[in-house]
Design a protein around this motif. Sequence first.
Motif, short mmCIF file in Angstrom:
data_model
loop_
_atom_site.label_atom_id
_atom_site.label_comp_id
_atom_site.label_asym_id
_atom_site.label_seq_id
_atom_site.Cartn_x
_atom_site.Cartn_y
_atom_site.Cartn_z
N LYS A 153 -38.34 29.60 13.04
CA LYS A 153 -38.06 28.33 11.65
C LYS A 153 -39.76 27.76 12.02
O LYS A 153 -40.76 27.56 10.90
CB LYS A 153 -37.41 27.06 11.25
CG LYS A 153 -36.16 27.37 12.16
CD LYS A 153 -35.20 26.10 11.61
CE LYS A 153 -33.83 26.45 11.38
NZ LYS A 153 -33.20 24.88 11.37
N LEU A 154 -41.12 28.15 13.06
CA LEU A 154 -42.24 27.54 12.99
C LEU A 154 -42.14 28.95 13.15
O LEU A 154 -42.23 29.96 14.53
CB LEU A 154 -42.18 26.54 14.03
CG LEU A 154 -41.95 25.65 13.80
CD1 LEU A 154 -42.26 24.55 15.23
CD2 LEU A 154 -42.25 25.39 12.18
N THR A 155 -44.10 29.32 13.47
CA THR A 155 -44.74 29.96 13.84
C THR A 155 -45.73 29.68 14.95
O THR A 155 -46.39 28.83 14.08
CB THR A 155 -45.41 31.18 13.04
OG1 THR A 155 -45.48 32.99 13.59
CG2 THR A 155 -46.12 30.92 11.97
N PRO A 156 -46.11 30.72 15.95
CA PRO A 156 -46.92 29.75 16.58
C PRO A 156 -48.27 30.54 15.83
O PRO A 156 -49.46 30.97 17.41
CB PRO A 156 -47.28 30.79 18.33
CG PRO A 156 -46.35 32.00 18.06
CD PRO A 156 -45.36 31.58 16.81
N ALA A 157 -48.70 30.12 14.57
CA ALA A 157 -49.94 30.58 13.98
C ALA A 157 -51.54 29.96 14.41
O ALA A 157 -51.72 30.43 15.04
CB ALA A 157 -49.53 30.28 12.93
N VAL A 158 -50.59 28.25 15.39
CA VAL A 158 -51.31 27.57 16.63
C VAL A 158 -51.43 27.02 17.71
O VAL A 158 -50.26 27.18 17.82
CB VAL A 158 -51.91 26.12 16.00
CG1 VAL A 158 -52.68 25.54 16.66
CG2 VAL A 158 -52.68 26.34 14.55
N PRO A 159 -51.80 27.68 18.87
CA PRO A 159 -51.61 27.54 20.29
C PRO A 159 -50.24 26.04 19.90
O PRO A 159 -50.74 25.11 19.75
CB PRO A 159 -52.69 27.66 20.44
CG PRO A 159 -53.35 28.56 20.21
CD PRO A 159 -53.02 28.14 18.89
N LEU A 160 -49.25 26.16 20.95
CA LEU A 160 -48.42 25.37 20.59
C LEU A 160 -49.72 24.01 21.48
O LEU A 160 -49.43 22.68 21.66
CB LEU A 160 -46.89 25.49 21.01
CG LEU A 160 -46.02 26.27 20.20
CD1 LEU A 160 -44.72 26.52 20.84
CD2 LEU A 160 -46.27 26.01 19.21
N ASP A 161 -49.54 24.47 22.56
CA ASP A 161 -51.12 23.18 23.20
C ASP A 161 -51.65 22.84 22.56
O ASP A 161 -52.10 21.75 22.32
CB ASP A 161 -50.89 23.80 24.87
CG ASP A 161 -50.05 24.27 25.77
OD1 ASP A 161 -48.42 23.21 26.27
OD2 ASP A 161 -50.48 25.38 26.46
N LEU A 162 -52.16 23.41 21.94
CA LEU A 162 -53.13 22.91 20.84
C LEU A 162 -52.59 21.74 19.62
O LEU A 162 -53.23 21.07 19.68
CB LEU A 162 -54.15 23.60 20.19
CG LEU A 162 -55.28 22.67 19.24
CD1 LEU A 162 -55.93 22.65 20.05
CD2 LEU A 162 -55.97 24.56 18.86
#
Length: 213
Positions: free
Chosen positions: A147-156
Amino acid sequence: MTGTRGRPRSEDARRAILHTALELCERDGYQDLTIKAIADGAGVGRQTVYRWWPDKASILIEALIGLADEYAALRDSDQSVDVLVAVERLLTATFELAQQVTGQALVGLMADAQRDRALSERLQDTVIGPRRATLRALLQRGVDAGKLTPAVPLDLVVDFVFGAMWYRLLSQHAPVNTALAKDVTSSVASMLAPRDLDLTERNRSETSCDDTR
């Protein structure tokens, strides 16, 4: 860290002290909060407070830790809820508490932590880190479910979410409230929106067809 000396503490007295500390801190500010005021407000003696905690920072940290037990929305406990709904619930609870109950405590503790490495580590280990971990686990669940994609780093993304809260708490230019929780959740949804590969390929194909006409 709470003390271990003395008689076993009364649970009612413990809760009264923790709740009073947060209430007085929010009302009067961190710098003006004293052990005497906490003891008087909770209806106990100062020696009772000092028997269990060495200073006001320790009281406030334990109070902040305890909120996760009182507010289910601060925990990622319902796996059946849509991930973005769960994110908004988590942020709504966190932001409303920061606006009404915990904001002065958080800002005051963080200010002291800039000069106290041990306090900084305690905050990270017991309050800030667990909140970050809960949000990151929610986002990871969304990624794992497609349902989501880590297009942006999750920690960020986690930095972005809590950065908005901290900036408003420190600058006081705008409230930390339900509206912010909704806006931040929408922003997270946009940053981590999964790409529809079929739609992308369809659009690319239609563009190619138009170019050949």
